[in-house]
Design an enzyme around this catalytic site. Structure first.
Site, short mmCIF file in Angstrom:
data_model
loop_
_atom_site.label_atom_id
_atom_site.label_comp_id
_atom_site.label_asym_id
_atom_site.label_seq_id
_atom_site.Cartn_x
_atom_site.Cartn_y
_atom_site.Cartn_z
N THR A 264 0.80 -1.24 0.00
CA THR A 264 0.00 0.00 0.00
C THR A 264 0.83 1.28 0.00
O THR A 264 0.26 2.37 -0.01
CB THR A 264 -0.91 0.03 1.24
N PHE B 292 0.97 3.91 9.12
CA PHE B 292 1.36 4.96 8.16
C PHE B 292 1.92 4.39 6.87
O PHE B 292 2.63 5.07 6.14
CB PHE B 292 2.39 5.88 8.82
N TYR B 293 1.62 3.14 6.54
CA TYR B 293 2.13 2.50 5.33
C TYR B 293 1.22 2.80 4.13
O TYR B 293 0.64 1.90 3.52
CB TYR B 293 2.24 0.99 5.51
N GLY B 294 1.10 4.07 3.80
CA GLY B 294 0.30 4.45 2.64
C GLY B 294 0.85 5.72 2.04
O GLY B 294 1.74 6.36 2.60
N LYS C 266 2.75 -1.35 13.36
CA LYS C 266 3.59 -0.26 13.84
C LYS C 266 2.81 1.05 13.75
O LYS C 266 2.16 1.33 12.74
CB LYS C 266 4.88 -0.15 13.03
#
Length: 341
Positions: free
Chosen positions: A28, A62-64, A94
């Site tokens: 993502t 926050f992986y986007g 995380k």
């Protein structure tokens, strides 16, 4: 033969997971990969495991794109579509970044906000088995942050606590305050130094799992890229020190050395790297990332790789040389200060 599973010690009991996990960041980060492909990669990995063994999945708040919550939303959709996979997986997330300022924020207020945000995006489709800060906030006492996390564990909203990118003494400090189930650090044939060794040893002594992320050096050690120009023009790794042109050409020698060992064994350099990381301890869990089913299965097949004494000695020699010869830091300068808190 080494075990293909390991145990996580959580406040509610022991959980058996596969010795190799699955990192989900790449699914993502750019927002360009369709759900169907991501879902197939997750399912393919889980379906390859023996009955009763859970897959360790690692996601991020926050992986986007622009640090948004696309990763969690994708996971929520996955578990909504495939609810039977919730009990087959152990989900680690995380968080801890102040998403407005995009900075590490271990304050009580932001820690609560982060955990609530993760829970909200998961929509109850999957339990948050483990929550950890991506980095430690050096401006807030560690205990302040952990106290909030511990409260969520006590209330049953979070299964367990993890830590990330910490020194051995920080891990011990946190573990004494509240039991830590897992610690996440970068480990690979080109990233294995004194700090990694100390954390791995302390974790072993305290029944803490070590989640070893980037065991393939963010893809560099796979041998897929032979020169700097092989990286796509919009690939963010072009901005990272070890991948920049002047360093790339020197670091590719490490890949050549690994290939010289992996090729006669009939395995890929990526599989050799993952398998080597796994030899560092029964509690060390390599965490390669993948958004493709074929690559996920290739990574997981590393569980079947064994080394003769001679082969392991050859890999260790490459690792020792890499520690001296690798060119460039593992992160851009702005991120280096947050490592080994």
């Amino acid at each position: 033969m080494a075990s293909t599973t390991t145990s996580l010690h959580t406040p509610s009991g022991t959980v058996v997971i596969n010795k190799i996990g699955h990192g989900l960041m790449s699914m993502t980060l750019t927002g360009t990969i369709p759900d169907e492909q991501c879902f197939a990669a997750i399912k393919g990995g889980v379906d390859s495991l023996p009955e009763g063994v859970k897959m360790f999945l690692n996601g991020g708040e926050f992986y986007g794109p622009n640090a948004n919550t696309a990763n969690l939303e994708m996971l929520s959709r996955f578990f909504e579509k495939y609810p039977e996979y919730a009990d087959k997986t152990f989900l680690s997330v995380k968080g801890g970044i102040n998403l407005k300022a995009f900075s590490i924020d271990g304050s009580e207020e932001n820690t609560k906000a982060s955990i609530e945000n993760v829970l909200d995006k998961l929509r109850g489709k999957k339990k948050l088995d483990l929550y950890q800060f991506g980095r430690v906030d050096k401006n807030v006492p560690l205990e302040t942050t952990l106290d909030v996390m511990a409260q969520y564990v006590k209330e049953g909203k979070v299964g367990s606590i993890g830590m990330s990118e910490v020194r051995a003494e920080t891990l011990l400090r946190g573990h004494k305050f509240h039991p830590v189930t897992a610690v996440e650090i970068e480990v690979s044939p080109w990233e294995y130094g004194s700090e990694q060794k100390k954390v791995i040893e302390v974790a072993k002594e305290n029944n803490i799992a070590v989640i070893a992320y980037s065991p393939i050096g963010r893809g560099f050690l796979s041998g897929e890229f032979k020169k700097f120009e092989d990286l796509p023009e919009n690939d963010r790794r072009r901005q990272w020190p070890r991948f920049q042109k002047e360093n790339f050409e020197k670091n590719v020698v490490i890949v050549d050395q690994l290939q010289a060992i992996s090729k006669p064994k009939g395995i890929t350099p990526a599989q050799l790297s993952i398998a080597w990381v796994s030899t560092l301890g029964p509690h060390v869990v390599p965490l390669p990332g993948s958004a493709r089913t074929d690559r996920t299965l290739e990574n997981l097949a590393s569980n079947n790789v064994t080394f003769t004494t001679e082969e392991l000695a050859k890999v260790n020699e490459v690792v020792e040389n890499a520690a001296i010869t690798v060119q460039g830091d593992r992160y851009p300068e702005a991120h280096m200060a947050a490592l080994w808190a």
